[in-house]
Scaffold this motif. Sequence first.
Motif, PDB file in Angstrom:
ATOM      1  N   ASP A 135      40.581  32.019  93.404  1.00 55.18           N
ATOM      2  CA  ASP A 135      41.064  30.799  92.571  1.00 55.18           C
ATOM      3  C   ASP A 135      40.365  30.328  92.155  1.00 55.18           C
ATOM      4  OD1 ASP A 135      43.832  32.332  93.372  1.00 55.18           O
ATOM      5  OD2 ASP A 135      43.609  30.438  95.437  1.00 55.18           O
ATOM      6  N   PHE A 136      40.497  29.642  91.335  1.00 49.52           N
ATOM      7  CA  PHE A 136      40.180  28.518  90.464  1.00 49.52           C
ATOM      8  C   PHE A 136      41.024  27.371  90.051  1.00 49.52           C
ATOM      9  CE2 PHE A 136      38.184  32.393  88.854  1.00 49.52           C
ATOM     10  CZ  PHE A 136      37.384  32.218  89.210  1.00 49.52           C
ATOM     11  N   GLY A 137      40.274  26.060  90.329  1.00 45.58           N
ATOM     12  CA  GLY A 137      41.247  24.852  90.582  1.00 45.58           C
ATOM     13  C   GLY A 137      40.647  23.654  89.004  1.00 45.58           C
ATOM     14  N   LYS A 138      41.253  22.807  88.939  1.00 41.68           N
ATOM     15  CA  LYS A 138      41.271  22.039  87.962  1.00 41.68           C
ATOM     16  C   LYS A 138      40.413  22.580  86.841  1.00 41.68           C
ATOM     17  CE  LYS A 138      40.113  17.944  91.430  1.00 41.68           C
ATOM     18  NZ  LYS A 138      39.254  17.022  91.864  1.00 41.68           N
ATOM     19  N   THR A 139      41.150  23.357  85.801  1.00 42.25           N
ATOM     20  CA  THR A 139      40.560  23.994  85.278  1.00 42.25           C
ATOM     21  C   THR A 139      41.124  23.314  83.851  1.00 42.25           C
ATOM     22  OG1 THR A 139      42.955  25.566  84.638  1.00 42.25           O
ATOM     23  CG2 THR A 139      40.971  26.680  86.114  1.00 42.25           C
ATOM     24  N   SER A 140      40.640  23.715  82.114  1.00 45.06           N
ATOM     25  CA  SER A 140      40.981  23.090  81.098  1.00 45.06           C
ATOM     26  C   SER A 140      40.488  24.387  80.219  1.00 45.06           C
ATOM     27  CB  SER A 140      39.872  22.060  80.850  1.00 45.06           C
ATOM     28  OG  SER A 140      38.266  22.177  81.290  1.00 45.06           O
ATOM     29  N   PRO A 141      41.044  23.856  78.194  1.00 41.23           N
ATOM     30  CA  PRO A 141      40.816  25.216  77.701  1.00 41.23           C
ATOM     31  C   PRO A 141      39.168  25.116  78.127  1.00 41.23           C
ATOM     32  CG  PRO A 141      42.801  23.253  77.081  1.00 41.23           C
ATOM     33  CD  PRO A 141      42.036  22.883  78.809  1.00 41.23           C
ATOM     34  N   PRO A 142      38.795  24.574  77.652  1.00 47.12           N
ATOM     35  CA  PRO A 142      37.062  24.843  77.763  1.00 47.12           C
ATOM     36  C   PRO A 142      36.216  25.381  79.285  1.00 47.12           C
ATOM     37  CG  PRO A 142      37.443  22.688  77.250  1.00 47.12           C
ATOM     38  CD  PRO A 142      38.434  23.079  77.360  1.00 47.12           C
ATOM     39  N   THR A 143      37.211  25.442  80.488  1.00 45.99           N
ATOM     40  CA  THR A 143      36.388  26.333  81.244  1.00 45.99           C
ATOM     41  C   THR A 143      37.363  28.340  81.465  1.00 45.99           C
ATOM     42  OG1 THR A 143      38.370  25.069  83.582  1.00 45.99           O
ATOM     43  CG2 THR A 143      36.303  24.341  82.741  1.00 45.99           C
ATOM     44  N   VAL A 144      38.656  27.388  80.506  1.00 45.91           N
ATOM     45  CA  VAL A 144      38.922  29.410  80.043  1.00 45.91           C
ATOM     46  C   VAL A 144      37.837  29.762  79.631  1.00 45.91           C
ATOM     47  CG1 VAL A 144      40.838  30.186  79.439  1.00 45.91           C
ATOM     48  CG2 VAL A 144      41.518  28.423  80.648  1.00 45.91           C
ATOM     49  N   LYS A 145      37.437  29.443  78.909  1.00 51.14           N
ATOM     50  CA  LYS A 145      36.107  30.265  78.406  1.00 51.14           C
ATOM     51  C   LYS A 145      34.666  30.965  78.380  1.00 51.14           C
ATOM     52  CE  LYS A 145      36.665  28.894  73.674  1.00 51.14           C
ATOM     53  NZ  LYS A 145      35.918  27.989  72.389  1.00 51.14           N
ATOM     54  N   LYS A 146      34.432  29.788  79.999  1.00 50.88           N
ATOM     55  CA  LYS A 146      33.521  30.224  81.033  1.00 50.88           C
ATOM     56  C   LYS A 146      34.424  31.337  81.214  1.00 50.88           C
ATOM     57  CE  LYS A 146      31.082  25.758  80.938  1.00 50.88           C
ATOM     58  NZ  LYS A 146      31.254  24.606  81.869  1.00 50.88           N
ATOM     59  N   ILE A 147      35.472  30.985  81.863  1.00 49.48           N
ATOM     60  CA  ILE A 147      35.896  31.949  83.600  1.00 49.48           C
ATOM     61  C   ILE A 147      36.046  33.525  82.301  1.00 49.48           C
ATOM     62  CG2 ILE A 147      37.941  32.642  84.416  1.00 49.48           C
ATOM     63  CD1 ILE A 147      38.919  29.438  84.964  1.00 49.48           C
ATOM     64  N   ILE A 148      36.825  33.774  81.316  1.00 43.72           N
ATOM     65  CA  ILE A 148      37.064  34.994  80.821  1.00 43.72           C
ATOM     66  C   ILE A 148      35.132  35.503  80.617  1.00 43.72           C
ATOM     67  CG2 ILE A 148      36.346  36.172  78.184  1.00 43.72           C
ATOM     68  CD1 ILE A 148      39.595  33.459  77.808  1.00 43.72           C
ATOM     69  N   LYS A 149      34.716  34.703  80.469  1.00 39.04           N
ATOM     70  CA  LYS A 149      33.150  35.727  79.913  1.00 39.04           C
ATOM     71  C   LYS A 149      32.340  35.520  81.870  1.00 39.04           C
ATOM     72  CE  LYS A 149      30.590  32.651  76.543  1.00 39.04           C
ATOM     73  NZ  LYS A 149      30.049  31.517  76.383  1.00 39.04           N
ATOM     74  N   GLU A 150      32.648  35.041  82.505  1.00 31.84           N
ATOM     75  CA  GLU A 150      32.217  35.106  84.071  1.00 31.84           C
ATOM     76  C   GLU A 150      32.799  36.815  84.341  1.00 31.84           C
ATOM     77  OE1 GLU A 150      32.894  32.542  87.024  1.00 31.84           O
ATOM     78  OE2 GLU A 150      32.838  33.942  88.655  1.00 31.84           O
ATOM     79  N   PHE A 151      34.155  36.558  83.963  1.00 26.66           N
ATOM     80  CA  PHE A 151      35.107  37.741  84.743  1.00 26.66           C
ATOM     81  C   PHE A 151      34.266  39.673  82.817  1.00 26.66           C
ATOM     82  CE2 PHE A 151      36.667  35.213  86.659  1.00 26.66           C
ATOM     83  CZ  PHE A 151      36.474  36.817  88.397  1.00 26.66           C
ATOM     84  N   LYS A 152      34.601  39.105  82.124  1.00 24.50           N
ATOM     85  CA  LYS A 152      33.510  40.232  80.936  1.00 24.50           C
ATOM     86  C   LYS A 152      32.772  40.677  81.139  1.00 24.50           C
ATOM     87  CE  LYS A 152      35.843  39.594  77.209  1.00 24.50           C
ATOM     88  NZ  LYS A 152      36.009  38.855  75.118  1.00 24.50           N
ATOM     89  N   HIS A 153      31.710  39.320  81.569  1.00 26.29           N
ATOM     90  CA  HIS A 153      30.249  40.195  82.108  1.00 26.29           C
ATOM     91  C   HIS A 153      30.287  40.825  83.473  1.00 26.29           C
ATOM     92  CE1 HIS A 153      29.080  38.829  78.425  1.00 26.29           C
ATOM     93  NE2 HIS A 153      29.272  37.635  78.644  1.00 26.29           N
ATOM     94  N   GLY A 154      30.825  40.313  84.643  1.00 26.46           N
ATOM     95  CA  GLY A 154      30.806  40.563  85.512  1.00 26.46           C
ATOM     96  C   GLY A 154      31.191  42.162  85.523  1.00 26.46           C
TER      97      GLY A 154
END
Lengths: 155, 617
Positions: A135-154
């Motif tokens: 779970d990722f809490g208190k997300t925002s459009p900018p953090t979505v980009k970070k989340i995507i990156k985390e999973f793409k590279h992971g």
Amino acid sequence: MDIDKKKLDTIIKKNGGERNRILAIYQDIQSEYRYLPKEAVQYVCGRLDIPLVKGFEVATFYKALSLKPKGKHSVCVCLGTACHLKGGPAILETFERELKVKRDDTTEDGMFSVDTVNCLGACALAPLVRVDGKDFGKTSPPTVKKIIKEFKHGA
Amino acid sequence: MIQSLDDLEKIKEDFAGRIKKYGKTVKICFGTGCVSSGSQAVYDGLVGALEKESLNKKVRVVKTGCHGFCEKGPIVVFNDDEIFYQSVGKKKIEEDIALLLDTIKNGKVADKLLYKSADKLKKFVSTKEIPFYAMQKKIVLDLNGAIDPEDIDEYIAHGGYSALQKALTAMTPDEVLDWVQKSGLRGRGGGGFSTGTKWKSCKDAHGGPKYIMANGDEGDPGAFMDRSLMEGNPGVILEGMIIGGYTIGSNQGYIYVRDEYPLAVKRLGIALEQAVKYGFLGKNIFNSGFDFDIKIVRGGGAFVCGESTALMSSLEGKSGEPRAKYVHTVEKGLWDKPSNLNNVETWACVPAIINRGWQWFASIGSEGSKGTKVFSLVGKVNNTGLIEVPMGTTLRQIIFDLGDGIQNNKEFKAVQTGGPSGGCIPKEYLDTAVDFDTLWELGSMMGSGGMIVMDDKNCMVDVARYFLKFLVEESCGKCVPCREGIRRMLEIVERICDGEGDEGDIAHLKELGRAVNIGSLCGLGQSASNPVLSTLRYFMDEYEAHIAHKKCPAGVCKPLINYTILDNCTGCTLCARECPSNCIIGDKKKPHTIDTKKCIKCGMCYEVCKFGAVNVV
Ligand SMILES: Cc1cc2nc3c(=O)[nH]c(=O)nc-3n(C[C@H](O)[C@H](O)[C@H](O)COP(=O)(O)O)c2cc1C
Ligand code: SF4
Ligand code: FES
Ligand code: FES
């Protein structure tokens, strides 16, 4: 899709071979394959002597079940009331735009599927996103980009 | 096997002996909220640090259930609420672990981790001082956050299963029923039906076997009371159900848990296994001759399955469609046998009533609604989380005292209660004492206890659209008025949100709303128009602004708004870089502008701007 009949038999047996446990059987199969292959539905119905229409009725009624294969990473955006009011729709749009995919669907490369849910029960942390059970809490459009990156590279 | 009061006492003593060697206790919240905020890392960090200092035998670190203050998580509490730390490990985890260690070793209170009021003027050390907690009265959530939910001994050490022992050995089923009836307990699942009356009908029903069920489907979006209870103190639910089985004359119980709640399933499973081991479930419980078993069943992610007949249909392995209740489920429910379904919070009230007496329970609350209610206070309020207050507490006390007011000093607009069956209550009614009956009179509902606070940036027409969309997706489709009527209502409201509404729309909505309410079989359809009707009742001006002036006053409905950049833009270019549609132009260090023709109104610029220079009009 080839299904492993032995595996299915084990799952059926674990649920006591009971017809009324069909939902649980489907859920166990889904956690095995990450979706519910229709061949598996056919096989289970045969084994439990359930008419196919009934078997598919149950398989399509419940949102937790998916007859469509899912991506390698499953993104689930909460659109419950609390998340809606704190910007959930914009979170979903950002995922759709960044991954070039629509909700309830999977990216062409099979990496991400994007679904929505009507509350994950952590509303105090709205807007919430669950990716592969995390779970990722208190997300925002900018953090979505970070989340995507985390999973793409992971990946 | 535990068969007597002495056996229970023995467990208590053993537990006390087991923890005596520890000088201090540190409780780390492992509720879902805090886990997602990082409590595992805090736990690992602290346990590692204690080992390094050879303090691991002196300090007991416990993983507890939700403390209610999820937004401020991860929560760490010292020695029975003496010190309350929040947001531990959110920023610089190593530093925070060192602070925790300093508190343990030297008793030094870490300022950084204390809770501060929203205006930053007050800070608080112990849990008891924080208004969010001080104003609560905990019956159901009494042990939530206080005990390790995976250790039945700790539940027993805090009085767990003593109500079961008392009921089974010192009371007849009729006496228990009498107490539950006199306590005034009403169902916490939404309708507020008298629990005693329901139990009595099921007990008196002919035929058997009889079944009892706990509803842990918690479908209302924005609500997480049941989840926290199932995760934080599963034992109290089991205990209530076993007492219910004894009273009603049932030997088999089911708990139906929402599919999205894997941790609740796990914790309930552990509690169940441990209860079987101790003989609280199984044959001849407390040597009373009474047998009882419980099975946990996972739901399938359908909202309608929270409805009683649909839930039973789902338990039978069918799709979860409701059926007409000409014959009540207390007579013909699961497998056509007498069945009693209660919400998990309702079950959790039962042990307290048996332990402390019905008079005590009936002395708490309002005239018509007894005891406490757990609410999930979320949305635009400063303190979001779970709260338990006596029935009859006012909305103002809940939102402005416990909740510490509205975020960012914005204006309170409305509070939504009752989920998709409920409504929005405006500020004129903030002094309403909340109970089953008062909310109903305001055109809303208690529902399962979701309280979603809205400010002036939330559009009430959009809220109506949101709930209609939810209901369109969740209607099982059995009844035409529900399946088609809600869809038509949604189309109208969507048109209004798009700026294409016209004069007759309001009358149409009202008429359709009435038809859907009258013509539907189950509660979903029967209350489906409440969100629309209540917003029409209290916020007609917003509908009119959309229809007549093509304006969304809250700045939510996309076709009716535009993003603009104000003069205080510093020209940092961040928004221009982030804009997915490349429509922000301007020179570095000079104010930028948005090409409204190309703007897709995604709001990215608004989110990323560090100077508040992006405006919505
Ligand atoms: C569409 C619909 C959804 C419901 N969802 C829930 C739910 O998620 N949890 C719940 O406890 N009750 C829910 N209910 C109410 C149940 O039907 C039932 O009244 C309740 O579980 C009875 O328990 P109680 O008497 O303890 O409140 C729902 C009702 C309807 C019509
Ligand atoms: S009212 Fe709606 S949800 Fe309920 S049974 Fe009818 S169609 Fe299904
Ligand atoms: S509304 Fe999103 S987690 Fe509850
Ligand atoms: S999950 Fe930790 S306080 Fe709620």
